[in-house]
Design an enzyme around this catalytic site. Structure first.
Site, PDB file in Angstrom:
ATOM      1  N   GLY A   1     -16.292  49.948  64.444  1.00  0.00           N
ATOM      2  CA  GLY A   1     -16.304  48.494  64.276  1.00  0.00           C
ATOM      3  C   GLY A   1     -17.523  47.973  63.551  1.00  0.00           C
ATOM      4  N   GLY A   2     -17.931  46.765  63.912  1.00  0.00           N
ATOM      5  CA  GLY A   2     -19.045  46.105  63.237  1.00  0.00           C
ATOM      6  C   GLY A   2     -18.617  45.392  61.963  1.00  0.00           C
TER       7      GLY A   2
ATOM      8  N   THR B   1     -16.988  52.591  58.848  1.00  0.00           N
ATOM      9  CA  THR B   1     -17.506  51.500  58.014  1.00  0.00           C
ATOM     10  C   THR B   1     -18.995  51.305  58.238  1.00  0.00           C
ATOM     11  OG1 THR B   1     -15.443  50.403  58.601  1.00  0.00           O
ATOM     12  CG2 THR B   1     -17.024  49.115  57.333  1.00  0.00           C
TER      13      THR B   1
ATOM     14  N   ARG C   1     -13.741  48.515  51.493  1.00  0.00           N
ATOM     15  CA  ARG C   1     -15.008  48.786  52.210  1.00  0.00           C
ATOM     16  C   ARG C   1     -15.675  50.073  51.736  1.00  0.00           C
ATOM     17  NH1 ARG C   1     -11.984  48.833  57.802  1.00  0.00           N
ATOM     18  NH2 ARG C   1     -10.420  49.594  56.323  1.00  0.00           N
TER      19      ARG C   1
ATOM     20  N   ARG D   1      -0.306  54.704  56.694  1.00  0.00           N
ATOM     21  CA  ARG D   1      -0.552  53.258  56.711  1.00  0.00           C
ATOM     22  C   ARG D   1       0.274  52.519  55.667  1.00  0.00           C
ATOM     23  NH1 ARG D   1      -6.637  52.370  56.215  1.00  0.00           N
ATOM     24  NH2 ARG D   1      -5.993  50.241  56.621  1.00  0.00           N
TER      25      ARG D   1
ATOM     26  N   ASP E   1      -7.880  57.879  66.166  1.00  0.00           N
ATOM     27  CA  ASP E   1      -8.830  56.839  65.712  1.00  0.00           C
ATOM     28  C   ASP E   1      -9.414  56.094  66.916  1.00  0.00           C
ATOM     29  OD1 ASP E   1     -10.351  55.537  63.817  1.00  0.00           O
ATOM     30  OD2 ASP E   1      -8.675  54.597  62.784  1.00  0.00           O
TER      31      ASP E   1
END
Ligand code: ZN
Length: 389
Positions: free
Chosen positions: A72-73, A103, A167, A231, A287
């Protein structure tokens, strides 16, 4: 040191072996056979006897993509996900994790990742990790990813390096090749996996960069290990083609809405197996601990979720409900990741292998879990917990 006897186990190794009795000691499977074994009285007094009649016994699950530190973040510091505690893995049937940074490889780093992996090891889990994170040049401990892999025992590959994602560092093919070569060479030197675990984003370029890298270099296809390949449906088709060329592709067990252009993990696995691509070149990972953010067109987070370790077992149950045989789907979370990660004593139930064993009840929930012979779950309840649980 635990001595254990598992009686009347219906073993999926992952291939079905029928009823077997297993003697566990010194972290390993010491003996397995279909003749009932009685321990001499002095040993009986110091062993744990488990009757697994009517239950299915299989290798503990190997989860090749876990944000053990929490990921996260992506929408402020308050969105940094906390670390995933031990029992979150063990209650989900997982005996081995590969931890990584995503990330956020700047507020978190390789020292925090390693410390978290070593903490999980101290608590009894098998834990390995990837050097680097999303970005290029990768965050390292020793100055190069090659020496990270050569000198740090727990690090077995590099990742998750992001491509086709807003990202990412927007790496060029040459930059990607340089990292992949370091990884491959470290693998050659050490016998470790030496793979480049690639985060695939939603970008329309998909696996283009990987195909270009394979065409331009001498590197074997096995070095490139893309994840999140389910995805987008077009990306998934590209991944099946890449697997035919020799890469192992990783499906992520994230939640998928009915109108999404993605395949749920169980359906992706069924489609992969039906495609005729090599059945040993597909894996499924959770994940867990990772943030599952959704972005608007400007790259701002519109909402988010956190990946769950339970997603692997849920995928197994869904695949069985779709009519697939346990022995067909089990390799994707046991023997296939073990082969890719070169964890030679893991992922199969065999004499001499590590006693990482999962016993499932009739509903597909964890009944018993052993990690290197230590009992973590007994009769569906954790007997060991993480230090702060
Ligand atoms: Zn990712």
């Amino acid at each position: 040191m635990t001595l254990a006897l598992i009686k009347n186990a219906n073993v999926y190794a992952p291939e079905p072996l029928g009823t077997q009795h297993l003697l566990i000691g010194g972290n390993r499977i010491l003996w397995m056979g279909n003749e009932s074994l009685e321990l001499p009285v002095p040993l009986r007094e110091v062993s744990t006897i488990i009757d697994a009649a009517g239950l299915r016994t299989m290798p503990g699950l190997i989860d090749g993509h876990v944000h053990v530190t929490g990921g996260g973040g992506e929408a402020g510091f308050r969105t940094r996900v906390p670390p995933v505690p031990l029992s979150r893995f063990t209650t989900a049937g997982i005996t081995t994790v590969v931890g990584l940074l995503g990330t956020d490889d700047v507020a978190r780093g390789p020292t925090e990742l390693l410390a978290t992996l070593y903490a999980l090891r101290e608590e009894g889990l098998n834990a390995y990790g990837y050097a680097g994170g999303y970005h290029v040049p990768p965050a390292t401990l020793t100055g190069s990813v090659r020496s990270d892999l050569v000198f740090v025992e727990a690090l077995i590959g590099i990742g998750e390096v992001a491509i086709s994602d807003h990202r990412s560092s927007q790496p060029t093919c040459d930059e990607l090749l340089r990292i992949a070569s370091e990884c491959h060479l470290a693998g050659v030197m050490t016998g470790k996996a030496g793979i480049l675990h690639l985060h695939l984003g939603d970008g329309p370029r998909g696996l283009e960069l990987v195909r270009e890298a394979l065409e331009k270099s001498e590197l074997p296809a096995r070095v490139f290990n893309p994840t999140h390949v389910n995805r987008r449906r077009v990306l998934f088709d590209e991944a099946v083609e890449l697997a035919r060329r020799g890469s192992t592709v990783d499906i992520t067990a994230f939640p998928v809405a009915a109108d999404e252009d993605a395949w749920p993990a169980s359906e992706a696995l069924e489609r992969y197996l039906a495609s005729g691509a090599p059945p040993d070149r597909v894996t499924v990972s959770s994940d867990a601990g990772g943030c599952l953010p959704c972005f608007d067109a400007d790259g701002r987070v519109s909402h988010m979720d956190v990946g769950s370790a339970g997603a692997l077992l849920a995928t197994l149950r869904e695949a069985l409900a779709r009519g697939l045989a346990l022995e067909a789907v089990l390799p994707a979370v046991t023997s296939n990741p073990a082969k890719l990660l070169r964890l030679t004593r893991k992922g199969t139930v065999a004499v001499g292998h590590d006693a990482d064993l999962l016993v499932l009840d009739a509903n597909g929930a964890v009944h018993t879990l052993l990690v290197r012979g230590e009992i973590h779950i007994r009769d569906g309840a954790p007997v060991l917990r993480g230090t702060f649980e």
